[in-house]
Structure formats: C-alpha cells, structure tokens
Enzyme design. Structure first.
Site, mmCIF file in Angstrom:
data_model
loop_
_atom_site.group_PDB
_atom_site.id
_atom_site.type_symbol
_atom_site.label_atom_id
_atom_site.label_comp_id
_atom_site.label_asym_id
_atom_site.label_seq_id
_atom_site.Cartn_x
_atom_site.Cartn_y
_atom_site.Cartn_z
ATOM 1 N N GLN A 1 25.788 92.211 51.887
ATOM 2 C CA GLN A 1 26.531 91.366 53.007
ATOM 3 C C GLN A 1 27.160 92.225 54.148
ATOM 4 O O GLN A 1 26.895 91.712 55.249
ATOM 5 C CB GLN A 1 27.636 90.244 52.393
ATOM 6 C CG GLN A 1 28.198 89.081 53.385
ATOM 7 C CD GLN A 1 26.929 88.159 53.476
ATOM 8 O OE1 GLN A 1 25.902 88.110 52.581
ATOM 9 N NE2 GLN A 1 26.870 87.420 54.492
ATOM 10 N N GLY B 1 22.616 90.540 25.178
ATOM 11 C CA GLY B 1 23.587 89.454 25.172
ATOM 12 C C GLY B 1 24.024 88.898 26.365
ATOM 13 O O GLY B 1 24.439 89.559 27.129
ATOM 14 N N GLY C 1 24.726 93.393 56.376
ATOM 15 C CA GLY C 1 23.796 92.547 57.006
ATOM 16 C C GLY C 1 22.264 92.620 57.035
ATOM 17 O O GLY C 1 21.999 92.566 55.611
ATOM 18 N N GLY C 2 21.613 92.495 58.024
ATOM 19 C CA GLY C 2 20.261 92.462 57.912
ATOM 20 C C GLY C 2 19.793 93.924 57.054
ATOM 21 O O GLY C 2 18.856 93.909 56.239
ATOM 22 N N PRO D 1 9.311 86.119 21.769
ATOM 23 C CA PRO D 1 9.137 85.086 22.697
ATOM 24 C C PRO D 1 9.739 83.859 22.483
ATOM 25 O O PRO D 1 10.349 82.989 23.452
ATOM 26 C CB PRO D 1 7.659 84.691 22.340
ATOM 27 C CG PRO D 1 7.123 85.961 22.086
ATOM 28 C CD PRO D 1 8.289 86.420 21.307
ATOM 29 N N SER E 1 18.822 85.571 22.119
ATOM 30 C CA SER E 1 20.304 85.274 21.718
ATOM 31 C C SER E 1 20.410 85.265 20.404
ATOM 32 O O SER E 1 21.093 85.689 19.678
ATOM 33 C CB SER E 1 20.796 84.150 22.466
ATOM 34 O OG SER E 1 20.774 84.494 23.834
ATOM 35 N N GLU F 1 26.274 99.077 22.532
ATOM 36 C CA GLU F 1 25.368 98.905 23.469
ATOM 37 C C GLU F 1 26.151 98.101 24.517
ATOM 38 O O GLU F 1 26.079 98.397 25.784
ATOM 39 C CB GLU F 1 24.456 97.985 22.777
ATOM 40 C CG GLU F 1 23.128 97.640 23.932
ATOM 41 C CD GLU F 1 22.133 96.925 23.416
ATOM 42 O OE1 GLU F 1 22.201 96.430 22.107
ATOM 43 O OE2 GLU F 1 21.062 96.656 24.269
HETATM 44 C C1 LIG Z 1 14.567 93.986 31.685
HETATM 45 C C2 LIG Z 1 14.674 93.430 30.302
HETATM 46 C C3 LIG Z 1 14.741 94.483 29.419
HETATM 47 C C4 LIG Z 1 15.088 94.095 27.918
HETATM 48 N N1 LIG Z 1 14.852 95.087 27.152
HETATM 49 C C5 LIG Z 1 14.822 94.788 25.632
HETATM 50 C C6 LIG Z 1 14.387 95.689 24.797
HETATM 51 O O1 LIG Z 1 14.055 96.787 25.157
HETATM 52 N N2 LIG Z 1 14.556 95.164 23.305
HETATM 53 C C7 LIG Z 1 14.865 93.848 23.103
HETATM 54 O O2 LIG Z 1 14.788 93.498 21.812
HETATM 55 N N3 LIG Z 1 15.199 93.013 23.893
HETATM 56 C C8 LIG Z 1 15.104 93.427 25.378
HETATM 57 N N4 LIG Z 1 15.443 92.400 26.397
HETATM 58 C C9 LIG Z 1 15.664 91.041 26.020
HETATM 59 C C10 LIG Z 1 17.158 90.610 26.165
HETATM 60 O O3 LIG Z 1 18.200 91.193 25.224
HETATM 61 C C11 LIG Z 1 17.250 89.168 26.030
HETATM 62 O O4 LIG Z 1 16.695 88.711 27.399
HETATM 63 C C12 LIG Z 1 18.659 88.420 25.911
HETATM 64 O O5 LIG Z 1 19.322 88.955 24.690
HETATM 65 C C13 LIG Z 1 18.581 86.845 26.046
HETATM 66 O O6 LIG Z 1 17.538 86.270 25.462
HETATM 67 P P1 LIG Z 1 16.483 85.228 26.164
HETATM 68 O O7 LIG Z 1 15.865 85.690 27.281
HETATM 69 O O8 LIG Z 1 15.531 84.654 25.149
HETATM 70 O O9 LIG Z 1 17.399 84.139 26.406
HETATM 71 P P2 LIG Z 1 17.732 82.826 25.373
HETATM 72 O O10 LIG Z 1 18.359 83.311 24.014
HETATM 73 O O11 LIG Z 1 16.399 82.125 25.209
HETATM 74 O O12 LIG Z 1 18.934 82.200 26.066
HETATM 75 C C14 LIG Z 1 18.786 81.437 27.241
HETATM 76 C C15 LIG Z 1 19.960 80.822 28.095
HETATM 77 O O13 LIG Z 1 20.679 79.903 27.170
HETATM 78 C C16 LIG Z 1 21.963 80.473 26.924
HETATM 79 N N5 LIG Z 1 22.339 80.358 25.432
HETATM 80 C C17 LIG Z 1 21.693 80.612 24.458
HETATM 81 N N6 LIG Z 1 22.600 80.173 23.208
HETATM 82 C C18 LIG Z 1 23.608 79.685 23.701
HETATM 83 C C19 LIG Z 1 24.610 79.058 23.382
HETATM 84 N N7 LIG Z 1 25.026 79.120 21.959
HETATM 85 N N8 LIG Z 1 25.548 78.614 24.191
HETATM 86 C C20 LIG Z 1 25.489 78.482 25.329
HETATM 87 N N9 LIG Z 1 24.543 79.074 26.073
HETATM 88 C C21 LIG Z 1 23.409 79.535 25.147
HETATM 89 C C22 LIG Z 1 22.001 82.081 27.086
HETATM 90 O O14 LIG Z 1 23.067 82.472 27.393
HETATM 91 C C23 LIG Z 1 20.897 81.910 28.164
HETATM 92 O O15 LIG Z 1 21.572 81.689 29.442
HETATM 93 C C24 LIG Z 1 15.297 92.694 28.009
HETATM 94 C C25 LIG Z 1 15.476 91.863 28.682
HETATM 95 C C26 LIG Z 1 15.288 92.100 30.021
HETATM 96 C C27 LIG Z 1 15.165 90.927 30.937
#
Ligand SMILES: Cc1cc2nc3c(=O)[nH]c(=O)nc-3n(C[C@H](O)[C@H](O)[C@H](O)COP(=O)(O)OP(=O)(O)OC[C@H]3O[C@@H](n4cnc5c(N)ncnc54)[C@H](O)[C@@H]3O)c2cc1C
Length: 390
Positions: free
Chosen positions: A342, A370, A345-346, A133, A137, A248
C-alpha cells in the site's frame, strides 16, 4: 535501526555472526533472487556455497561437518534468509532445520555419515513427507502405510505439498505401521533415497508463494526399503515428528520476522523519498501509522523469537508459546506485507519492487507448519489446562 531484541538476547559473538550473515545475504544471495523466483528452483551451487561458508550446520555436530554452536546461530541464519528470500528460507529449513536436526538426534552413525554429512556441506537436499492429499492438520492420521516383509518394509501411499521434492536426494517419510488414526504410537519414519523403485515425484506445483522453492507430490507404490532405513525406532516415528513441531513453529517466527523486516527495509526509505502533493508521503499520518505498526510488529516478534530459541536451547517445553509466536507473527507479516504494498502504491504491485513477492510469501505462514486455526486450538487447550479444565 538496531534491534534491542538482538542486543538483549545475542552474545557478542552471535551479533558479529549476524552481521556476517547479513553481508553474505546482501552480497551473494540477493542478486540471485529474481532468477531463482523465475526458475522456480534454488541452484544447488547456492546450498554448496552456504555449506562452504559454514552457514548450514552451525548448530549440528562437528563430527559430521557442523560447527556445534548454539541453536541461536540457526535462528539467525533462518531470519536473515527469510529477509532476503522466503522460498530459500523454506527450502533450507526443511533440509537443515528439520531433516538434518532429526538425523543428528535420532540417526545411527551410518545414517549420519550417509545423509547428515552431505546435507551440512550443501551437497544434498532433502524433503520431509508428512502431509497427504486427505489433509495436513490431522497429522497423526496418514493413509500412507508400511508393512513389514522380512528385513524390509513396503511403503504405499502418497504425500502432497512436499517442499524440495523435485530436487531432493532423499526423503523422510512418515507412515502408519500399526495402531489407530490420531495415535502417536504406531508410526514409523523411513529414509527413502531418490530413485528407489516405486518412488515418484509429481511436477512442481504452480503456487501463490515461495516461487523459488519447488513443492510437489510424492508417490509410493510398493516402495521396498531395508529396515536399516528406519529413523529412530519402528512404531515410534510420530514422536520424532511431534518432537520437531514446536521448534518448527518457533522458527516460523523467524521467517515472519525476516519477511516483515524486508517489507520495512523497502517501505520506510520509499516513504521518505516519495513526494505526493508536494510532501514525502512519510509526512502523512496514515502512512506513519503503517510504518509504526510494521516496526512494532517486527520487534515484538523478534523478541519472542529469540526468547523462545533460548528456551528451546535450555530444553524447555514451549508448545503453547511457539503456537502464540506463530499465530501472532504470521498475522503480523501478512499485515506488514499488505501495508508495504500500500505504501508503494502502484509500484507495490510491480515485481521489480519486491514487496509483491513478500505479500505472496507472507500468506504461506498462516497455513504451513500448522494453520492459524490449529495454533488457536493449541493455545486454547493449554490455557484451559492451566485453569484446570479438561
Ligand atoms: C508451500 C507449502 C509447502 C509445504 N511443505 C510441506 C512439507 O515440506 N512437508 C509436509 O509434510 N507438508 C508441507 N506442507 C503442508 C502444510 O503443512 C499443510 O498445508 C498445513 O498443515 C495445512 O494442511 P492442509 O493444507 O491439508 O489443510 P487442512 O488440514 O485440510 O485444513 C483446511 C482448513 O481447515 C482448518 N481446520 C482444520 N482443522 C480444524 C479444526 N479442528 N478447527 C478449525 N479449523 C480447522 C484449517 O485451519 C484450514 O483453514 C506445505 C504446504 C505448503 C502450502
């Protein structure tokens, strides 16, 4: 239209395999998609059927039920699965492309017997738990910890956005066991069985994309696991995670190519058929522009995808190129799905025509595995390194 990338990079045998996979997806999977999307779940019977057809363990060791073929076979299944349903592609990729691949490389023979064999046969489904949570990233800074207690370890923390969590039979869990945040050393990866006391899974998230692929939180409250459940070596778990990231991202290129191909498969015949102001809309230059850009994006992405899969097969390092492919192809798939909606259309906004689903699913790939911003950071760093900058 046949793909020159496919003809250039695939062997005769792989081209035939590609046709078999395409037929299977069309005949056996496509009819299931509306129900899977509605149920928010992939039926285990489909995993088993794919196991029976030898479509899961194509590149995995024969000793555990795989076919021992080149990684390209997985790349083919991956792209063709995304073409029919991106959620199914994500769920299978996690179990096979990530978890089973890590088990094959780092698992003990007992672990392979218990976890790899049923994954290959489609009897079991798995999750990989990295994101928390507090953020995804910054993957080397998990707050989930494991502490040694005799010959056991005790895991505490939580993970979020975990693909397959509501139906997973086991979980690969990355924890911090020593050392500082952002350090690769000091992480340990555990295999945790469903039903282990203290492990719980939240309800499936209601989300924009991948309706067929259930995603949820996973909680660990004093979860005790025996040391034999460590994958690889203690304190070296993050290297497993890092080892998997480039591949990946290469495979993300296949997801995006498959999604964009599905968009073209729907939008091109529609444009030829749909008459507005007395002419098929395909006769209008603004529609031609969209179709040309989608077709070009697909072939460019597919060429880079197959090229990088071959490089990975040869054992080459592809960090920067994998990030380039993910960045480019996810942007391309979002464009392709937007333009497909697009063109229709609808009708494009109606679930019946499928492009609405593709529009939702494509967006995932600019974030999962990522984000596009993180891809740019990698490409920039590697590029500057090549120019001698720190
Ligand atoms: C449907 C779905 C399935 C997934 N499945 C898995 C799974 O099976 N296992 C797992 O471990 N994870 C899973 N994920 C997690 C996914 O890998 C993360 O959502 C993703 O890596 C981004 O992390 P975050 O959502 O915490 O965003 P954050 O890390 O909070 O980033 C938020 C924003 O800040 C930007 N940001 C962060 N750091 C920087 C920086 N240094 N410079 C500029 N911009 C930055 C990011 O690009 C993003 O736009 C899943 C996600 C989804 C939506």
């Amino acid at each position: 239209m046949d793909s020159l990338a496919a003809k250039s990079f695939l062997t005769e045998e792989e081209l035939q395999f590609r046709e078999t996979v395409q037929r299977f997806m069309k005949q056996e999977v496509e009819p299931l998609v509306p129900q899977m999307e509605k149920d928010g779940l992939i039926p285990m019977s489909l995993f088993r059927r794919m196991g029976e057809m030898d479509l899961l363990g194509t590149f995995l060791p024969e000793e555990y039920g795989g076919s021992g073929a080149a990684l390209m076979t997985r790349a083919i299944v991956h792209e063709e699965t995304a073409r029919v349903n991106a959620g199914l592609d994500a769920s299978i990729f996690v179990t096979i492309g990530l978890v089973a691949k890590h088990l094959a490389k780092y698992g003990t023979s007992a672990q392979k017997e218990k976890y790899l064999r049923p994954a290959i046969s489609g009897e079991s489904c798995a999750s990989i738990c990295l994101t928390e949570p507090s953020g995804g990233s910054d993957a080397l800074s998990p707050r989930t910890t494991a502490k040694k207690d005799g010959d056991h370890w005790v895991i505490n923390g939580s993970k979020t956005f975990i693909t397959n969590a509501p139906l997973a039979d086991f979980f690969l869990v990355f924890t911090r066991t020593s050392g500082e945040n952002r350090r690769a050393r000091g992480g340990t990866c555990f295999i945790v069985d469903k039903g282990t006391p203290g492990l719980s899974v939240g309800p499936a998230f209601d989300k924009l994309c991948f309706h067929s692929s259930a995603t949820a939180e996973v909680f660990f409250e004093d979860v005790r696991v025996h040391e034999s459940q460590i994958l690889g070596a203690a304190e070296e778990g993050f290297y497993i995670m890092l080892d998997g990231l480039d591949v990946e991202r290469v495979f993300e290129g296949g997801s995006n190519t498959g999604i964009a191909q599905a968009c073209l498969d729907i939008a091109a015949p529609y444009a030829a058929d749909r008459k507005v102001f007395g002419k098929p809309i395909a006769d209008y230059q603004m529609i031609q522009d969209k179709i040309a850009r989608i077709a070009a994006g697909i072939e460019i992405s597919r060429t880079m995808y197959y090229h990088l899969v071959r490089a990975v097969e040869r054992g080459e390092k592809v960090s920067s190129e994998a990030a380039m492919l993910k960045l480019y192809s996810s942007d391309m798939a979002v464009m392709a799905s937007r333009e497909a909606v697009q063109i229709l259309g609808g009708n494009g906004l109606m679930e019946e025509y499928q492009v609405a689903r593709l529009y939702r699913d494509a967006k995932h790939h600019e974030i999962g595995a990522g984000t596009s911003e993180v891809m740019k950071l990698i490409i920039h760093k590697e590029t500057m390194k090549a120019y001698g900058a720190r």
